[in-house]
Design a protein around this motif. Structure first.
Motif, PDB file in Angstrom:
ATOM      1  N   SER A  74       9.484  -1.612  14.831  1.00  0.00           N
ATOM      2  CA  SER A  74      10.228  -2.658  15.528  1.00  0.00           C
ATOM      3  C   SER A  74      11.149  -2.097  16.615  1.00  0.00           C
ATOM      4  N   GLY A  75      11.805  -0.962  16.350  1.00  0.00           N
ATOM      5  CA  GLY A  75      12.676  -0.360  17.360  1.00  0.00           C
ATOM      6  C   GLY A  75      11.914   0.106  18.581  1.00  0.00           C
ATOM      7  N   VAL A  76      10.689   0.562  18.370  1.00  0.00           N
ATOM      8  CA  VAL A  76       9.842   1.005  19.484  1.00  0.00           C
ATOM      9  C   VAL A  76       9.419  -0.194  20.327  1.00  0.00           C
ATOM     10  N   PHE A  77       9.003  -1.259  19.673  1.00  0.00           N
ATOM     11  CA  PHE A  77       8.601  -2.459  20.416  1.00  0.00           C
ATOM     12  C   PHE A  77       9.776  -3.040  21.207  1.00  0.00           C
ATOM     13  N   ILE A  78      10.923  -3.121  20.565  1.00  0.00           N
ATOM     14  CA  ILE A  78      12.102  -3.688  21.238  1.00  0.00           C
ATOM     15  C   ILE A  78      12.559  -2.776  22.370  1.00  0.00           C
ATOM     16  N   GLY A  79      12.688  -1.476  22.095  1.00  0.00           N
ATOM     17  CA  GLY A  79      13.113  -0.533  23.129  1.00  0.00           C
ATOM     18  C   GLY A  79      12.163  -0.505  24.314  1.00  0.00           C
ATOM     19  N   GLY A  80      10.861  -0.529  24.030  1.00  0.00           N
ATOM     20  CA  GLY A  80       9.875  -0.564  25.106  1.00  0.00           C
ATOM     21  C   GLY A  80       9.976  -1.836  25.923  1.00  0.00           C
ATOM     22  N   GLY A  81      10.180  -2.949  25.241  1.00  0.00           N
ATOM     23  CA  GLY A  81      10.334  -4.217  25.947  1.00  0.00           C
ATOM     24  C   GLY A  81      11.558  -4.239  26.843  1.00  0.00           C
ATOM     25  N   VAL A  82      12.657  -3.681  26.351  1.00  0.00           N
ATOM     26  CA  VAL A  82      13.889  -3.626  27.145  1.00  0.00           C
ATOM     27  C   VAL A  82      13.706  -2.707  28.363  1.00  0.00           C
ATOM     28  N   LEU A  83      13.128  -1.527  28.141  1.00  0.00           N
ATOM     29  CA  LEU A  83      12.889  -0.609  29.258  1.00  0.00           C
ATOM     30  C   LEU A  83      11.965  -1.254  30.285  1.00  0.00           C
ATOM     31  N   GLY A  84      10.886  -1.872  29.823  1.00  0.00           N
ATOM     32  CA  GLY A  84       9.942  -2.516  30.731  1.00  0.00           C
ATOM     33  C   GLY A  84      10.570  -3.662  31.506  1.00  0.00           C
ATOM     34  N   ALA A  85      11.367  -4.478  30.822  1.00  0.00           N
ATOM     35  CA  ALA A  85      12.030  -5.599  31.497  1.00  0.00           C
ATOM     36  C   ALA A  85      13.014  -5.093  32.547  1.00  0.00           C
ATOM     37  N   ALA A  86      13.736  -4.020  32.235  1.00  0.00           N
ATOM     38  CA  ALA A  86      14.698  -3.470  33.194  1.00  0.00           C
ATOM     39  C   ALA A  86      13.994  -2.846  34.395  1.00  0.00           C
TER      40      ALA A  86
END
Length: 131
Positions: A74-86
């Motif tokens: 879950s931390g990988v999915f969330i962190g990746g999503g945040v990095l990608g969105a930014a």
């Protein structure tokens, strides 16, 4: 060090495969129609190489490496999503703000895609690193 290399290879392969499907098949017509007057006749490949190389390094450093010992993804999915969105948000909103014919619809579509592809590619890297 081997874990970092596997994370990089996994995220790079995941990113290349997913982006090839997206840009080559799924969203190709949308991008082509929306940016018809903005596209080059001959595409420059080197900027893509630079982007994929550095962006996957950022995924490993900012998203995957801090989650090496995590039991759940879950931390990988969330962190990746945040990095990608930014990252994709900065690119798309800057282009929309500065370029007269930059299409808002493509900006929004690409912004969401950036969050999704970064999340999934980060997961690919994390899974390979844990092997």
């Amino acid at each position: 060090m081997t874990q970092v290399i596997r994370a990089y290879v996994g995220s790079l392969l995941g990113f290349l495969l997913l982006d090839a499907l997206w840009l080559g098949f799924i969203a190709k017509d949308n991008y082509t129609q929306a940016m018809e007057g903005l596209m080059r006749d001959k595409v420059h490949i080197w900027p893509w190489i630079v982007f994929y190389t550095l962006y996957c390094m950022a995924m490993v450093y900012l998203v995957i490496r801090p989650q090496f010992n995590a039991e759940k993804a879950s931390g990988v999915f969330i962190g990746g999503g945040v990095l990608g969105a930014a990252a994709y948000g900065a690119y798309n909103m800057t282009n929309y703000a500065l370029l007269a014919d930059w299409p808002l619809g493509i900006s929004l579509q690409d912004w969401v895609w950036g969050a999704v592809v970064t999340s999934l590619s980060s997961y690919c890297g994390w899974r390979l690193a844990r092997r």
